[in-house]
Design an enzyme around this catalytic site. Structure first.
Site, PDB file in Angstrom:
ATOM      1  N   LYS A 112       0.824  -1.205   0.000  1.00 37.55           N
ATOM      2  CA  LYS A 112       0.000   0.000   0.000  1.00 37.55           C
ATOM      3  C   LYS A 112       0.861   1.258   0.000  1.00 37.55           C
ATOM      4  CE  LYS A 112      -4.053  -2.113   2.131  1.00 37.55           C
ATOM      5  NZ  LYS A 112      -4.978  -2.125   3.296  1.00 37.55           N
ATOM      6  N   LYS A 197      -7.261 -12.467  -5.798  1.00 44.16           N
ATOM      7  CA  LYS A 197      -8.362 -12.800  -4.897  1.00 44.16           C
ATOM      8  C   LYS A 197      -9.471 -11.757  -5.003  1.00 44.16           C
ATOM      9  CE  LYS A 197      -9.351 -13.905  -0.049  1.00 44.16           C
ATOM     10  NZ  LYS A 197      -8.796 -14.003   1.323  1.00 44.16           N
ATOM     11  N   LYS A 200     -13.251  -6.609  -1.815  1.00 50.53           N
ATOM     12  CA  LYS A 200     -14.308  -5.615  -1.632  1.00 50.53           C
ATOM     13  C   LYS A 200     -13.893  -4.252  -2.159  1.00 50.53           C
ATOM     14  CE  LYS A 200     -14.969  -6.261   2.909  1.00 50.53           C
ATOM     15  NZ  LYS A 200     -14.626  -4.902   3.249  1.00 50.53           N
TER      16      LYS A 200
END
Length: 330
Positions: A112, A197, A200
């Site tokens: 990130k 994967k 959300k």
């Protein structure tokens, strides 16, 4: 006494079929075997900016979906992280015993941080401290079992390291959470990119099947899902896209197997998977509508969850503060 289980989900984005098959379904299946605490981790959500009104709505939506997916408030505690002050207080106390190097090596932080390199000076410290808060979530309830996905293995290992370091410095205080999970749910990949994967937070309307998606939307997403260049399903050579759809189909309908779909053209195969997903989600969506039609019921569930876990959290915090020599109000 039953072993205690703790796990949680952030109230961001849209809960999807991967969350259900990989976590919620498994939680519902094991809840009677353990003292189960399932948490909406809203403090984790605010490591990135969230629109306040949307976050408030998502907290309740997530709680309602927990119950709709099979988590029974009479067997499990469903609660909101920020309603228990001990999460943030223990996180600070654990931060003081966690070496900075441990946090800087965490994979999620590095990924990130690299993505936000151009904005590095404005990255919130919460991104770095996130794993300590996760450790506090687990250790606050002396949870011995933490059913999370394999992408969270590094965080569980860090939690054990922090607990071990604290116990070494101040005496045995924390239960050591197990690294072995009691059950493993299906690992569901993105419909648009079956090498990643299902997430959300991923952008793209065709990436994930939301638990509240309309049946027509579900069918459309699956029909557009990435497969491969073969004209039909071949169990011996199927690519990741076909394998992912098969995994979803098998998890939703036991009659869908490699053998039953072998030789099936992709259009027919996708249609069968879509039908299985729609059938699996229909009772969840129906139950969700019932729950949200009565806001007082959801308030009562969250209140009961809060009241059950608060004494556990307070007891742990007293022990930690006493061990460290921090003042404890009598």
């Amino acid at each position: 006494m039953k072993a205690r289980v703790f796990s949680g989900v952030q109230p961001t984005g849209q809960l999807h079929i991967g969350n259900y098959l990989g976590a919620l379904k498994s939680w519902a299946e094991i809840q009677s075997l353990y003292e189960s605490i399932f948490c909406i981790v809203d403090l984790h959500a605010v490591t990135l900016y969230q629109k306040p009104d949307e976050l408030k709505t998502k907290i309740r939506e997530t709680a309602a979906l927990f119950i709709a997916a099979g988590i029974d408030p009479d067997q499990s505690s469903v609660m909101v992280q920020s309603s228990i002050p001990g999460h943030s207080e223990l996180a600070w106390l654990l931060t003081c015993v966690t070496p900075l190097g441990w946090l800087q090596r965490m994979t999620q932080f590095k990924i990130k941080a690299d993505k936000q390199e151009a904005l590095r000076e404005s990255i919130g410290d919460g991104l770095l401290q996130y794993p300590v808060l996760m450790a506090a979530d687990i250790l606050l309830y002396q949870a011995s079992i933490v059913p999370v996905g394999d992408d969270q293995t590094q965080h569980l290992e860090l939690t054990r390291d922090i607990a071990q370091r604290f116990n070494g410095l101040y005496g045995e205080t924390f239960v050591m959470p197990a690294t072995q999970l009691p059950t493993v749910g299906a690992r569901i990949m993105g419909l648009d990119d079956p090498t990643q994967k299902m997430s959300k937070s991923a952008e793209g309307a065709g990436h994930a099947i939301g638990l509240l998606d309309d049946p027509k939307v579900i069918q459309k997403k699956i029909l557009r899902a990435t497969t491969d260049s073969q004209p039909a399903v071949d169990p011996a050579t199927m690519g990741p896209g076909v394998q992912n759809l098969l995994t979803i189909g098998e998890a939703c309908d036991a009659s869908i197997t490699k053998e039953s779909v072998a030789g099936m053209r992709y259009g027919d195969f996708k249609k069968r998977v879509a039908e299985a997903v729609i059938a699996r989600l229909e009772p969840i969506q129906r139950r969700y509508r019932e729950i949200t039609a009565d806001p007082l019921y959801l308030d009562e569930v969250l209140k009961r969850g809060h009241e059950h876990v608060l004494p556990i959290s307070e007891d742990t915090l007293r022990k930690v503060k006493d061990a460290m020599g921090v003042y404890v109000q009598s």
